[in-house]
Design a protein around this motif. Sequence first.
Motif, PDB file in Angstrom:
ATOM      1  N   LEU A 203       3.307  98.874  25.173  1.00 47.24           N
ATOM      2  CA  LEU A 203       2.862  98.009  24.080  1.00 47.24           C
ATOM      3  C   LEU A 203       3.924  96.956  23.767  1.00 47.24           C
ATOM      4  CD1 LEU A 203       1.146 100.285  21.391  1.00 47.24           C
ATOM      5  CD2 LEU A 203       0.152  98.345  22.602  1.00 47.24           C
ATOM      6  N   MET A 204       5.201  97.368  23.773  1.00 43.94           N
ATOM      7  CA  MET A 204       6.293  96.420  23.509  1.00 43.94           C
ATOM      8  C   MET A 204       6.288  95.343  24.594  1.00 43.94           C
ATOM      9  SD  MET A 204       7.696  97.374  20.757  1.00 43.94           S
ATOM     10  CE  MET A 204       6.255  98.200  20.154  1.00 43.94           C
ATOM     11  N   GLU A 205       6.116  95.802  25.808  1.00 45.43           N
ATOM     12  CA  GLU A 205       6.080  94.866  26.928  1.00 45.43           C
ATOM     13  C   GLU A 205       4.893  93.900  26.779  1.00 45.43           C
ATOM     14  OE1 GLU A 205       7.964  93.982  29.238  1.00 45.43           O
ATOM     15  OE2 GLU A 205       6.742  93.187  30.879  1.00 45.43           O
ATOM     16  N   ALA A 206       3.773  94.461  26.319  1.00 45.99           N
ATOM     17  CA  ALA A 206       2.586  93.628  26.159  1.00 45.99           C
ATOM     18  C   ALA A 206       2.827  92.536  25.119  1.00 45.99           C
ATOM     19  CB  ALA A 206       1.391  94.497  25.758  1.00 45.99           C
ATOM     20  N   VAL A 207       3.542  92.890  24.045  1.00 47.04           N
ATOM     21  CA  VAL A 207       3.810  91.878  23.012  1.00 47.04           C
ATOM     22  C   VAL A 207       4.718  90.792  23.595  1.00 47.04           C
ATOM     23  CG1 VAL A 207       4.761  91.439  20.725  1.00 47.04           C
ATOM     24  CG2 VAL A 207       3.507  93.552  21.162  1.00 47.04           C
ATOM     25  N   ARG A 208       5.694  91.224  24.395  1.00 44.16           N
ATOM     26  CA  ARG A 208       6.582  90.226  25.024  1.00 44.16           C
ATOM     27  C   ARG A 208       5.771  89.300  25.924  1.00 44.16           C
ATOM     28  NH1 ARG A 208      10.246  94.886  25.336  1.00 44.16           N
ATOM     29  NH2 ARG A 208       9.515  95.406  27.425  1.00 44.16           N
TER      30      ARG A 208
ATOM     31  N   LYS B 196      23.499  85.458  23.873  1.00 47.67           N
ATOM     32  CA  LYS B 196      22.615  85.942  22.822  1.00 47.67           C
ATOM     33  C   LYS B 196      21.249  86.362  23.348  1.00 47.67           C
ATOM     34  CE  LYS B 196      24.229  83.940  18.547  1.00 47.67           C
ATOM     35  NZ  LYS B 196      23.950  82.992  17.477  1.00 47.67           N
ATOM     36  N   LEU B 197      20.804  85.768  24.414  1.00 47.94           N
ATOM     37  CA  LEU B 197      19.434  85.966  24.896  1.00 47.94           C
ATOM     38  C   LEU B 197      19.255  87.382  25.459  1.00 47.94           C
ATOM     39  CD1 LEU B 197      16.996  84.067  25.066  1.00 47.94           C
ATOM     40  CD2 LEU B 197      17.642  83.617  27.436  1.00 47.94           C
ATOM     41  N   PRO B 198      18.247  88.138  24.971  1.00 51.75           N
ATOM     42  CA  PRO B 198      18.053  89.479  25.525  1.00 51.75           C
ATOM     43  C   PRO B 198      17.639  89.393  26.998  1.00 51.75           C
ATOM     44  CG  PRO B 198      16.633  89.077  23.620  1.00 51.75           C
ATOM     45  CD  PRO B 198      17.252  87.768  23.985  1.00 51.75           C
ATOM     46  N   ASN B 199      18.255  90.253  27.802  1.00 51.18           N
ATOM     47  CA  ASN B 199      17.958  90.238  29.234  1.00 51.18           C
ATOM     48  C   ASN B 199      16.480  90.430  29.494  1.00 51.18           C
ATOM     49  OD1 ASN B 199      20.626  89.979  29.609  1.00 51.18           O
ATOM     50  ND2 ASN B 199      21.009  92.124  30.133  1.00 51.18           N
ATOM     51  N   ILE B 200      15.905  91.309  28.638  1.00 54.65           N
ATOM     52  CA  ILE B 200      14.518  91.672  28.876  1.00 54.65           C
ATOM     53  C   ILE B 200      13.605  90.448  28.786  1.00 54.65           C
ATOM     54  CG2 ILE B 200      13.831  92.249  26.500  1.00 54.65           C
ATOM     55  CD1 ILE B 200      13.333  94.733  29.216  1.00 54.65           C
ATOM     56  N   ALA B 201      14.023  89.472  27.936  1.00 60.75           N
ATOM     57  CA  ALA B 201      13.224  88.253  27.795  1.00 60.75           C
ATOM     58  C   ALA B 201      13.197  87.493  29.107  1.00 60.75           C
ATOM     59  CB  ALA B 201      13.821  87.378  26.701  1.00 60.75           C
TER      60      ALA B 201
ATOM     61  N   ASN C 251      11.562  90.710  15.811  1.00 61.12           N
ATOM     62  CA  ASN C 251      12.433  90.768  16.985  1.00 61.12           C
ATOM     63  C   ASN C 251      12.278  92.100  17.730  1.00 61.12           C
ATOM     64  OD1 ASN C 251      13.830  92.706  15.579  1.00 61.12           O
ATOM     65  ND2 ASN C 251      15.799  91.655  15.580  1.00 61.12           N
ATOM     66  N   THR C 252      11.469  92.975  17.145  1.00 62.14           N
ATOM     67  CA  THR C 252      11.344  94.354  17.636  1.00 62.14           C
ATOM     68  C   THR C 252      11.162  94.436  19.154  1.00 62.14           C
ATOM     69  OG1 THR C 252      10.282  94.814  15.531  1.00 62.14           O
ATOM     70  CG2 THR C 252      10.083  96.508  17.248  1.00 62.14           C
ATOM     71  N   HIS C 253      10.171  93.718  19.658  1.00 60.06           N
ATOM     72  CA  HIS C 253       9.846  93.838  21.081  1.00 60.06           C
ATOM     73  C   HIS C 253      10.933  93.226  21.961  1.00 60.06           C
ATOM     74  CE1 HIS C 253       7.923  90.468  19.082  1.00 60.06           C
ATOM     75  NE2 HIS C 253       7.998  89.775  20.199  1.00 60.06           N
ATOM     76  N   TRP C 254      11.701  92.318  21.398  1.00 58.93           N
ATOM     77  CA  TRP C 254      12.789  91.732  22.188  1.00 58.93           C
ATOM     78  C   TRP C 254      14.001  92.660  22.238  1.00 58.93           C
ATOM     79  CZ3 TRP C 254      10.764  88.562  25.185  1.00 58.93           C
ATOM     80  CH2 TRP C 254       9.804  87.627  24.748  1.00 58.93           C
ATOM     81  N   VAL C 255      14.196  93.406  21.159  1.00 58.98           N
ATOM     82  CA  VAL C 255      15.324  94.339  21.133  1.00 58.98           C
ATOM     83  C   VAL C 255      15.032  95.548  22.024  1.00 58.98           C
ATOM     84  CG1 VAL C 255      16.689  95.844  19.626  1.00 58.98           C
ATOM     85  CG2 VAL C 255      16.052  93.545  18.862  1.00 58.98           C
ATOM     86  N   CYS C 256      13.756  95.889  22.134  1.00 60.01           N
ATOM     87  CA  CYS C 256      13.341  97.038  22.962  1.00 60.01           C
ATOM     88  C   CYS C 256      13.915  96.907  24.364  1.00 60.01           C
ATOM     89  CB  CYS C 256      11.819  97.099  23.011  1.00 60.01           C
ATOM     90  SG  CYS C 256      11.173  98.118  24.339  1.00 60.01           S
TER      91      CYS C 256
END
Lengths: 655, 136
Positions: free
Chosen positions: B93-98, B121-126, B69-74
């Motif tokens: 890099l986190m963005e790239a994984v997303r 629940k859904l991370p905004n960044i997603a 969940n790391t990149h989603w929590v970022c």
Amino acid sequence: MKIGVYVCECGSNIAATVDVEDIVERAKEFPNVEVSRVYKYMCADPGQEIIKKDIEEKGLDRIVIAACSPRMHEPTFRAVLEDKGLNPYVLEIVNIREQVSWVHENKEEGTEKAASLLKGAVLRIALMEPLERKKVGVTHKALVIGGGIAGIQASLDLADMGFKTTLVEKTSSIGGKMAQMDKTFPTLDCSQCILSPKMVDVGRHPNIELLSLSEVVEVDGYVGNFKVKIKKNPRYVLEEKCTLCDDCVPVCPVIVHDEYNQGFAPRKAIYIAYPQAIPASYVIDPDACLGIDPLICSKCKDVCGPEAIDFDMQPEIIEEEYGAIIIATGYETYPIENIGEYGYGTIPDVISGLDFERIISSGGPTGGKILRPSDATVPKTVVFIHCAGSRDPSKHLPYCSKVCCMYSTKHALQYKHVVHDGTAINFYIDIRTAGKDYEEFYQRAAEEDHVIYIRGKVSEVFQDGDKILIKSVDTLTGETVELHADLVVLATGMVPSEGTKEMASLLNVSVGINGFIREAHPKLKPVDTAIGGVFVAGTVTGPKDIPETVSNASGAASRAAGILSQDELEIEGTVAKVEESLCRGCGMCVEACPYSAIELKAVNKYGHTVQVAFVNEALCKGCGSCAAACLNGAINQLGYTDGQILELISALGEQ
Amino acid sequence: MSFEYLEFGKEEKDFIEKIEEISGQNVYSCYQCGKCSAGCAFSSSMDMTVNQLIHLIQLGQKRRVLEANTHWVCASCLTCTVRCPREIDVAALMEAVREYHLREEPEKIIISEIPKKAYDKLPNIALVSNFRKKTG
Ligand SMILES: Cc1cc2nc3c(=O)[nH]c(=O)nc-3n(C[C@H](O)[C@H](O)[C@H](O)COP(=O)(O)OP(=O)(O)OC[C@H]3O[C@@H](n4cnc5c(N)ncnc54)[C@H](O)[C@@H]3O)c2cc1C
Ligand code: SF4
Ligand code: SF4
Ligand code: SF4
Ligand code: SF4
């Protein structure tokens, strides 16, 4: 008798814990004390002047200084006495810094201890006799044992300084391990290309006598005057006649493993270690050759145009005198077959770092192609296991071998340069890159060549079909991992070579717990040994890379030159002395002496031939072990006679 | 504990290259000092720290990277990027994984179909990443 007492404050180093004024006052009451003074820094020029003035004006004939360790300033104060015409040995230094102020907190107790030490010194010095420093001559010639890069560098430096130097190498060529290497970290320059010019220089330097296939078998004497016996084994080929034509090799019927190529290639019984070998001459391996007996086989001799082969050569013993000796007998790699779980010796594709050097070398058995031993295919995944043997105090070596992180990184990088689509994985505990440009080299291997680093020590490897199964851990994720590799390279640790152990015992230099030779001081005398005139260079004292080995060797050469450049050496006056009439020839002192300075000699006593101990003053270090061992009180250390020591003890016992 | 099997084949290499291509970063530059994770305000909510995720990228462990969940929590606060001693843009890099994740399964998020209560629940960044991808 007039004794002068001087107490140093050493800034607040001493004054903070010892009431210096108080002990100065008390000292005035000690027997024979003419003057007692305190000064802030006795070692400074004004401090020295105070002593000089008192000697002159008050006619002092004994001096006691309460200050720091005599290791620091004994030479300074001895010079003060000599300057004023006193014998340098009528000086006593009481160490009230390291032995009192630095180890005590209570000022009252510190002051008491300092006062009794001072009193002991005053009583002792009253019994001191002036001592004489003897002089010995110096042979202006150096012996360097071991022809690796350390021995090569030390010999060249000494020879360039103008000293005749004998370089003794056990094998048929100088060069050592560096000659087996392909490229060197961190610059990746070719090892042979930087080494062979130095080897050639050794071969033709007018001041260097190179004795290959030779070993030092006996050493006698002492600093400036070593008497050495060297055994030179036969080469069976005359160096000066051999033209390196190679005609002998094809006709020789005997094939054995080539040690230079770590056994991965064959060689004949007549061979040259490698093309750049120095001395530049072929050699016959007497163990492989059919008995060095021309009646059985003389095929090489028959084809040798210049008639260079001589089956009748015999071992020679060369006796020579030297002023200084440098031990440079190097290291060996840890016998990794001892690490059962890594499969070296049972799994053919598990190899050592040195094996890899030969496999990747363009002059090696595969001509620089990376092929694995079992089936000569190109390995697609290579695993490098760091600390193979090192950093494992429970079963193997307790220390870090210092070069293997770097050479594994080098190997991984070299592999990737040849096999671009291959995978190189380093399993490590820590990456140690402490050297100039080393960290950058490691970062480049990862960044540019995509070498993979996984933190964790491999627990076990197994043959699995034609691959090797690696079981390890990745401590960065906290998970156990498995993978298949085609080739496993063990980053083998360094241990002292057999030669290093032999030379250490022959020359009586002490070795540390791991078998490496112990330096006289690990920081301040890294190339000296406890034996005067015997120096050390390179990996004999512990793991080192090439830059460190070379600077170490130059250091040893210049320390040796410090002796060789003198015509006479002064020997300390505080040596052991035997009272012949008391000696009963039991030899306990001979056993006790760590420097082999005592021997028993037959003398005529009252018409009978009896054994009496005899001290070689040039070898004696004045340690006093013999004096303590002698049950008859027949042996005394000058400057620390039993009478003097008893006075000291009695003063300490007064409290 | 069972052993994670490491492979270094085409699939792994492709994954690493793709992440490098999207992020413009050299993942091999990371020497696992952990400073990115140490400074990340959300490390405690991640099931794997930032540096661990990067390490798994180095090993080409695609499945495990995408499962984290790391990149989603970022939150893309860029603290890691600013502090990385190897000058890696860690947030990129986190963005790239997303992005990789979303490109793998582009139809996963259809905004209109997201149930109301999932928004909590859904991370905004997603959602942001998803919109960005869809707008090219
Ligand atoms: C796999 C590997 C790769 C390495 N790569 C690098 C690198 O890339 N860069 C780097 O800086 N360092 C490297 N090193 C370290 C390097 O090998 C050493 O620093 C260097 O070789 C030490 O030289 P030396 O002269 O002390 O010892 P040695 O090379 O061991 O030389 C000792 C010599 O003494 C001789 N000898 C032994 N006993 C006797 C005796 N009784 N009488 C006479 N002669 C004797 C031996 O035959 C030998 O010639 C590597 C080491 C290994 C194991
Ligand atoms: S044949 Fe003679 S000269 Fe030629 S390499 Fe052999 S030993 Fe040397
Ligand atoms: S240098 Fe590296 S591989 Fe060698 S023993 Fe030390 S930590 Fe281990
Ligand atoms: S220990 Fe004493 S008695 Fe024995 S040999 Fe030595 S000096 Fe003589
Ligand atoms: S801060 Fe940079 S180098 Fe350190 S672990 Fe994070 S990404 Fe890697």
